[in-house]
Motif scaffolding. Structure first.
Motif, PDB file in Angstrom:
ATOM      1  N   ALA A  21      30.166  54.305  36.482  1.00 54.74           N
ATOM      2  CA  ALA A  21      30.399  55.642  35.951  1.00 54.74           C
ATOM      3  C   ALA A  21      29.118  56.097  35.248  1.00 54.74           C
ATOM      4  CB  ALA A  21      31.560  55.618  34.973  1.00 54.74           C
ATOM      5  N   LYS A  22      28.874  57.392  35.265  1.00 53.36           N
ATOM      6  CA  LYS A  22      27.707  57.953  34.578  1.00 53.36           C
ATOM      7  C   LYS A  22      28.147  59.243  33.898  1.00 53.36           C
ATOM      8  CE  LYS A  22      22.974  59.327  35.018  1.00 53.36           C
ATOM      9  NZ  LYS A  22      21.725  59.053  35.619  1.00 53.36           N
ATOM     10  N   THR A  48      30.249  65.696  32.626  1.00 53.17           N
ATOM     11  CA  THR A  48      30.631  65.414  34.002  1.00 53.17           C
ATOM     12  C   THR A  48      30.373  63.947  34.293  1.00 53.17           C
ATOM     13  OG1 THR A  48      30.039  67.668  34.660  1.00 53.17           O
ATOM     14  CG2 THR A  48      30.239  66.051  36.427  1.00 53.17           C
ATOM     15  N   ASN A  49      31.272  63.338  35.042  1.00 51.27           N
ATOM     16  CA  ASN A  49      31.060  61.972  35.515  1.00 51.27           C
ATOM     17  C   ASN A  49      30.292  62.069  36.827  1.00 51.27           C
ATOM     18  OD1 ASN A  49      31.099  59.347  36.415  1.00 51.27           O
ATOM     19  ND2 ASN A  49      33.325  59.214  36.605  1.00 51.27           N
ATOM     20  N   PRO A  54      35.420  55.668  38.216  1.00 51.75           N
ATOM     21  CA  PRO A  54      36.094  56.420  37.162  1.00 51.75           C
ATOM     22  C   PRO A  54      35.470  56.137  35.789  1.00 51.75           C
ATOM     23  CG  PRO A  54      37.699  55.370  38.590  1.00 51.75           C
ATOM     24  CD  PRO A  54      36.354  54.834  38.981  1.00 51.75           C
ATOM     25  N   LEU A  55      35.320  57.186  34.991  1.00 52.61           N
ATOM     26  CA  LEU A  55      34.763  57.082  33.650  1.00 52.61           C
ATOM     27  C   LEU A  55      35.906  56.937  32.655  1.00 52.61           C
ATOM     28  CD1 LEU A  55      32.360  57.399  31.619  1.00 52.61           C
ATOM     29  CD2 LEU A  55      32.885  59.831  31.630  1.00 52.61           C
ATOM     30  N   ILE A  56      35.834  55.901  31.830  1.00 51.50           N
ATOM     31  CA  ILE A  56      36.856  55.688  30.816  1.00 51.50           C
ATOM     32  C   ILE A  56      36.185  55.745  29.452  1.00 51.50           C
ATOM     33  CG2 ILE A  56      38.566  54.084  29.889  1.00 51.50           C
ATOM     34  CD1 ILE A  56      38.715  52.932  32.800  1.00 51.50           C
ATOM     35  N   ASP A 107      27.071  53.895  32.482  1.00 51.98           N
ATOM     36  CA  ASP A 107      25.835  53.125  32.515  1.00 51.98           C
ATOM     37  C   ASP A 107      25.133  53.140  31.159  1.00 51.98           C
ATOM     38  OD1 ASP A 107      25.136  55.805  32.670  1.00 51.98           O
ATOM     39  OD2 ASP A 107      23.536  55.485  34.114  1.00 51.98           O
ATOM     40  N   GLU A 108      25.338  54.192  30.370  1.00 54.00           N
ATOM     41  CA  GLU A 108      24.900  54.266  28.975  1.00 54.00           C
ATOM     42  C   GLU A 108      26.185  54.200  28.142  1.00 54.00           C
ATOM     43  OE1 GLU A 108      22.403  57.296  26.055  1.00 54.00           O
ATOM     44  OE2 GLU A 108      22.710  57.859  28.148  1.00 54.00           O
ATOM     45  N   PRO A 109      26.619  52.982  27.732  1.00 61.28           N
ATOM     46  CA  PRO A 109      27.953  52.825  27.135  1.00 61.28           C
ATOM     47  C   PRO A 109      28.140  53.464  25.762  1.00 61.28           C
ATOM     48  CG  PRO A 109      26.768  50.746  27.108  1.00 61.28           C
ATOM     49  CD  PRO A 109      25.922  51.708  27.885  1.00 61.28           C
ATOM     50  N   ILE A 110      27.058  53.708  25.037  1.00 60.10           N
ATOM     51  CA  ILE A 110      27.166  54.349  23.725  1.00 60.10           C
ATOM     52  C   ILE A 110      26.274  55.584  23.721  1.00 60.10           C
ATOM     53  CG2 ILE A 110      26.811  54.097  21.241  1.00 60.10           C
ATOM     54  CD1 ILE A 110      27.176  51.064  21.646  1.00 60.10           C
ATOM     55  N   LYS A 111      26.872  56.746  23.471  1.00 53.36           N
ATOM     56  CA  LYS A 111      26.140  58.011  23.486  1.00 53.36           C
ATOM     57  C   LYS A 111      26.374  58.733  22.168  1.00 53.36           C
ATOM     58  CE  LYS A 111      24.031  61.537  25.475  1.00 53.36           C
ATOM     59  NZ  LYS A 111      22.628  61.558  25.645  1.00 53.36           N
TER      60      LYS A 111
END
Length: 131
Positions: A21-22, A48-49, A54-56, A107-111
């Motif tokens: 997911a991105k 947007t993913n 799937p983005l969770i 892919d960047e788990p913390i934003k």
């Protein structure tokens, strides 16, 4: 035959491991500008993913109790868009400088997202020029 099945299984597992997911935010900063005390403090970060899984979003936290974030209810499909809602307590007069952190399987788990602006006191008007 066994080697062919083993190669197929290994290829399938490696393909599935590459699915990711991105998360791409339209903007990572919301500027409230100058707002009146007690006005609507709800804003949204649109995203947007753009990945192929799937983005969770597992959690969304703010840097203080004056900001209440709300994450999407379920997974966001590849190519789909959604929002992270933020509600700032506009009864607190003064500058707004807060961070909202989004935790996900992307892919960047913390934003880190930012909100900024200023809540004006009752005696000041949004239309008044500040000195």
């Amino acid at each position: 035959m066994k080697k062919l099945v083993l190669i197929a299984v290994v290829a399938l597992v490696s393909f599935a491991a590459n699915a990711q997911a991105k998360i791409v935010f339209k903007s990572d900063t919301i500027d409230y500008g100058e707002i009146s005390k007690g006005s609507d403090g709800i804003r949204v970060f649109e995203f947007t993913n753009t990945g192929d899984a799937p983005l969770i979003i597992s959690d969304v936290k703010s840097s203080c109790g004056c900001t209440v974030p709300k994450k999407p209810d379920g997974p966001v499909a590849p190519g789909a868009s959604s929002t992270v809602q933020v509600k700032y307590d506009t009864n607190r007069v003064g500058p707004i400088r807060k961070t909202v952190t989004v935790y996900s399987n992307a892919d960047e788990p913390i934003k880190a997202l930012k909100i900024k602006g200023e809540v004006l006191a009752d005696d000041k008007s949004v239309l008044e020029k500040s000195e």
